[in-house]
Motif scaffolding. Structure first.
Motif, PDB file in Angstrom:
ATOM      1  N   VAL A   1       1.037  -1.150  -0.033  1.00 52.15           N
ATOM      2  CA  VAL A   1       0.058   0.065  -0.054  1.00 52.15           C
ATOM      3  C   VAL A   1       1.012   1.316   0.016  1.00 52.15           C
ATOM      4  CG1 VAL A   1      -1.699   1.358   1.245  1.00 52.15           C
ATOM      5  CG2 VAL A   1      -1.761  -1.125   1.301  1.00 52.15           C
ATOM      6  N   GLU A   2       2.128   1.203   0.559  1.00 53.31           N
ATOM      7  CA  GLU A   2       2.762   2.347   0.666  1.00 53.31           C
ATOM      8  C   GLU A   2       3.688   2.788  -0.376  1.00 53.31           C
ATOM      9  OE1 GLU A   2       5.114  -0.872   2.346  1.00 53.31           O
ATOM     10  OE2 GLU A   2       3.074  -0.160   3.033  1.00 53.31           O
ATOM     11  N   THR A   3       3.418   1.987  -1.462  1.00 46.57           N
ATOM     12  CA  THR A   3       4.212   2.294  -2.754  1.00 46.57           C
ATOM     13  C   THR A   3       3.127   3.054  -3.579  1.00 46.57           C
ATOM     14  OG1 THR A   3       5.489   0.164  -2.355  1.00 46.57           O
ATOM     15  CG2 THR A   3       5.407   1.242  -4.684  1.00 46.57           C
ATOM     16  N   THR A   4       3.755   4.445  -4.210  1.00 47.73           N
ATOM     17  CA  THR A   4       3.195   4.920  -5.094  1.00 47.73           C
ATOM     18  C   THR A   4       4.050   5.313  -6.293  1.00 47.73           C
ATOM     19  OG1 THR A   4       3.446   6.994  -4.046  1.00 47.73           O
ATOM     20  CG2 THR A   4       1.694   6.135  -3.281  1.00 47.73           C
ATOM     21  N   THR A   5       3.326   5.563  -7.348  1.00 53.02           N
ATOM     22  CA  THR A   5       4.163   6.075  -8.469  1.00 53.02           C
ATOM     23  C   THR A   5       3.306   7.318  -9.139  1.00 53.02           C
ATOM     24  OG1 THR A   5       2.904   4.587  -9.958  1.00 53.02           O
ATOM     25  CG2 THR A   5       4.957   3.831  -9.304  1.00 53.02           C
ATOM     26  N   PRO A   6       3.442   8.382  -8.328  1.00 56.28           N
ATOM     27  CA  PRO A   6       2.597   9.474  -8.704  1.00 56.28           C
ATOM     28  C   PRO A   6       3.084  10.152  -9.994  1.00 56.28           C
ATOM     29  CG  PRO A   6       3.968  10.082  -7.044  1.00 56.28           C
ATOM     30  CD  PRO A   6       4.328   8.870  -7.355  1.00 56.28           C
TER      31      PRO A   6
ATOM     32  N   TRP B   1       2.125  12.878  -0.024  1.00 53.23           N
ATOM     33  CA  TRP B   1       3.370  13.463   0.755  1.00 53.23           C
ATOM     34  C   TRP B   1       3.212  15.047   1.177  1.00 53.23           C
ATOM     35  CZ3 TRP B   1       6.735  17.621  -0.252  1.00 53.23           C
ATOM     36  CH2 TRP B   1       7.915  17.385   0.570  1.00 53.23           C
ATOM     37  N   VAL B   2       2.517  15.752  -0.020  1.00 56.42           N
ATOM     38  CA  VAL B   2       1.966  17.170   0.647  1.00 56.42           C
ATOM     39  C   VAL B   2       1.385  17.310   1.775  1.00 56.42           C
ATOM     40  CG1 VAL B   2       0.971  19.264  -0.351  1.00 56.42           C
ATOM     41  CG2 VAL B   2       2.538  17.996  -1.878  1.00 56.42           C
TER      42      VAL B   2
ATOM     43  N   VAL C   1       3.205  16.197   4.865  1.00 57.59           N
ATOM     44  CA  VAL C   1       4.363  17.208   5.310  1.00 57.59           C
ATOM     45  C   VAL C   1       3.587  18.311   5.888  1.00 57.59           C
ATOM     46  CG1 VAL C   1       6.047  18.468   4.611  1.00 57.59           C
ATOM     47  CG2 VAL C   1       6.065  16.174   3.841  1.00 57.59           C
ATOM     48  N   THR C   2       2.605  18.615   5.199  1.00 51.34           N
ATOM     49  CA  THR C   2       1.817  20.060   5.774  1.00 51.34           C
ATOM     50  C   THR C   2       1.239  19.732   7.226  1.00 51.34           C
ATOM     51  OG1 THR C   2       1.202  20.590   3.324  1.00 51.34           O
ATOM     52  CG2 THR C   2      -0.101  21.332   5.094  1.00 51.34           C
ATOM     53  N   PHE C   3       0.523  18.736   7.288  1.00 55.03           N
ATOM     54  CA  PHE C   3      -0.054  18.281   8.672  1.00 55.03           C
ATOM     55  C   PHE C   3       1.125  18.376   9.754  1.00 55.03           C
ATOM     56  CE2 PHE C   3      -1.199  15.233  11.843  1.00 55.03           C
ATOM     57  CZ  PHE C   3      -2.188  15.709  12.280  1.00 55.03           C
ATOM     58  N   VAL C   4       2.185  17.649   9.497  1.00 54.60           N
ATOM     59  CA  VAL C   4       3.269  17.801  10.569  1.00 54.60           C
ATOM     60  C   VAL C   4       3.886  18.891  10.775  1.00 54.60           C
ATOM     61  CG1 VAL C   4       5.598  16.692  11.182  1.00 54.60           C
ATOM     62  CG2 VAL C   4       3.803  15.347  10.085  1.00 54.60           C
ATOM     63  N   THR C   5       4.127  19.646   9.580  1.00 58.25           N
ATOM     64  CA  THR C   5       4.998  20.982   9.680  1.00 58.25           C
ATOM     65  C   THR C   5       3.984  21.864  10.349  1.00 58.25           C
ATOM     66  OG1 THR C   5       5.979  20.435   7.777  1.00 58.25           O
ATOM     67  CG2 THR C   5       6.036  22.606   8.506  1.00 58.25           C
ATOM     68  N   THR C   6       2.619  22.070  10.057  1.00 58.84           N
ATOM     69  CA  THR C   6       1.502  22.850  10.558  1.00 58.84           C
ATOM     70  C   THR C   6       1.580  22.627  12.112  1.00 58.84           C
ATOM     71  OG1 THR C   6       0.459  23.091   8.641  1.00 58.84           O
ATOM     72  CG2 THR C   6      -0.582  23.643  10.684  1.00 58.84           C
ATOM     73  N   ILE C   7       1.534  21.686  12.579  1.00 57.92           N
ATOM     74  CA  ILE C   7       1.593  21.203  14.196  1.00 57.92           C
ATOM     75  C   ILE C   7       2.706  21.730  14.633  1.00 57.92           C
ATOM     76  CG2 ILE C   7       1.651  19.424  15.878  1.00 57.92           C
ATOM     77  CD1 ILE C   7      -0.281  18.041  14.194  1.00 57.92           C
TER      78      ILE C   7
ATOM     79  N   ILE D   1       0.919  25.916   0.929  1.00 59.78           N
ATOM     80  CA  ILE D   1       1.268  26.620  -0.224  1.00 59.78           C
ATOM     81  C   ILE D   1       2.849  26.302  -0.464  1.00 59.78           C
ATOM     82  CG2 ILE D   1       1.632  28.651  -1.446  1.00 59.78           C
ATOM     83  CD1 ILE D   1      -1.249  27.949  -1.588  1.00 59.78           C
ATOM     84  N   ALA D   2       3.577  26.356   0.755  1.00 61.25           N
ATOM     85  CA  ALA D   2       4.774  26.537   0.846  1.00 61.25           C
ATOM     86  C   ALA D   2       5.303  24.857   0.353  1.00 61.25           C
ATOM     87  CB  ALA D   2       5.488  26.836   1.907  1.00 61.25           C
ATOM     88  N   VAL D   3       4.768  23.990   1.072  1.00 61.85           N
ATOM     89  CA  VAL D   3       5.197  22.461   1.000  1.00 61.85           C
ATOM     90  C   VAL D   3       4.753  22.145  -0.568  1.00 61.85           C
ATOM     91  CG1 VAL D   3       4.558  20.263   1.401  1.00 61.85           C
ATOM     92  CG2 VAL D   3       4.905  22.032   3.351  1.00 61.85           C
TER      93      VAL D   3
END
Length: 77
Positions: free
Chosen positions: A5-10, A17-18, A21-27, A66-68
């Motif tokens: 499940v954790e493998t993606t080919t976007p 990922w965005v 990272v947005t969730f963690v960075t915002t916290i 927006i930054a991420v």
């Protein structure tokens, strides 16, 4: 055997990922900002505290997103 499940080919930006990272960075960034700004603000009730956190947290989340996204767009492989 199914693909893990954790493998993606976007194609383009990996929005998963965005979002993560947005969730963690915002916290990490947003919680101290809300705490510092609330130190000098009169917040007599839980409703006032929640409203304040939303008023300060929403723009913080939006700017972080927006930054991420911009970072991901510029550095995509």
């Amino acid at each position: 055997m199914p693909e893990p499940v954790e493998t993606t080919t976007p194609d383009g930006v990996d929005y998963g990922w965005v979002m993560q990272v947005t969730f963690v960075t915002t916290i990490i960034v947003g919680a101290p900002i809300v705490a510092v700004l609330s130190a000098n603000t009169d917040l007599p009730s839980w409703g006032a505290r929640a409203e304040f956190a939303i008023r300060v947290g929403a723009p913080t989340w939006f700017l972080t997103a927006i930054a991420v996204f911009t970072y991901a767009k510029r550095n995509q492989a």
